[in-house]
Design a protein around this motif. Structure first.
Motif: not given
Length: 311
Positions: A124-125, A60-64, A32-34
């Motif tokens: 993910a922290n 935005q919490l973007v899953l990638c 995930c990228v914030c």
């Protein structure tokens, strides 16, 4: 330069939920990228692994995955680009081919993490955003804006005589000069340019929140500007005082993540020293370094105006 990387860290409320945990299972290359600074739909889409799932308007919490590029993220979000900031320092626009999640993984491995599962967990922290942070749009830094450009519509009077009337004009402080437009809120007409180096900026005590700007020399001109608030008055007084106290026409725009020179800087026809170190300007393009000297000359500057460059 002020560092603000520790401000606005992701709170515990924005940590991964069940959807994010399911996405991570079985593949250590997922993560995930914030993204800070974007606009989030309060009802995130239910399909697609790269959808946002946090309700905050500025995050935005973007899953990638580690193979997801900036170009792919921007296409999915209809964005124009992404920026990265390390340790609260300089901001840099990412190239379309760069991979944000892989950058986070590389960052962690450089810190000594080796196990892929541990790297995924640390990535993910939420606290990691204090050290490496991504922005979906270029954030506006108030300190930077104040240093590079001050602009507003204020009540202005030209000259020291009381016969001159006050009128609403657009006023700009950029580089080494004060620019006063001849028409309110418009730069289409004539502009009055007041060189400030060696001049004076003084408080006008008989009028609240008012400053007198004067250029140096026998042909000195004077403008009075009445500001709407004490904050505006103090901001302009502070910045103008730095300019008038200079012994040379120096403009220091270093360490501010600039991608182009502010267009109003070209009206400062007396610049002899310009510091652009530690920015992210391209060589070509409208704001590129190759066109910089030409643009200064076209605006009427002396040929030796750019005698000293500090890149």
């Amino acid at each position: 330069m002020k560092r603000n990387g520790s401000r606005g860290c992701v709170t515990r409320k924005t940590r991964f939920g069940s959807r994010e945990r399911d996405w991570l299972k079985g593949d250590t290359q997922r993560g995930c990228v914030c993204l800070y600074g974007g606009t989030v739909d309060p009802q995130p889409p239910t399909s697609g692994p790269q959808a946002s799932s946090t309700p905050q308007a500025d995050l935005q919490l973007v899953l990638c995955s580690t193979s997801t590029t900036v170009e792919e993220l921007c296409a999915q979000r209809d964005g124009q680009g992404l920026y990265v900031q390390l340790h609260g320092d300089l901001l840099r626009r990412l190239d379309p081919s760069e991979r944000p999640l892989q950058m986070v993984y590389d960052y962690l491995m450089a810190m000594g993490y080796k196990d892929p599962v541990r790297v995924q967990r640390e990535a993910a922290n939420s606290d990691l955003s204090c050290m490496i942070r991504f922005y979906s749009e270029r954030p506006v830094n108030a300190d930077q804006q104040e240093r590079t450009l001050l602009k507003g519509v204020f009540s202005v009077r030209k000259g020291k005589t009381q016969l001159h009337k006050w009128a609403e004009r657009q006023v700009i402080l950029c580089g080494t000069c004060l620019i006063v437009a001849s028409v309110k809120d418009s730069l289409t007409g004539k502009m009055h340019i007041l060189p400030l180096v060696g001049g004076k900026v003084e408080e006008v005590k008989r009028r609240q929140h008012c400053l007198m700007f004067s250029s140096a020399g026998s042909q000195a001109q004077t403008y009075y500007v009445n500001f709407d608030t004490l904050a505006d008055y103090q901001r302009w007084h502070r910045q103008a005082s730095k300019v008038v106290s200079q012994t040379v026409s120096l403009v220091d725009l270093s360490c501010y993540s600039l991608e182009a020179v502010p267009e109003y800087l070209f009206y400062s026809q007396d610049i002899t020293h310009l510091n652009l170190r530690h920015n992210f300007m391209s060589l070509k393009g409208p704001g590129g370094l190759l066109n910089l000297h030409t643009t200064f000359q076209q605006e009427g500057s002396c040929p030796h105006v750019c005698e000293h460059w500090l890149f």
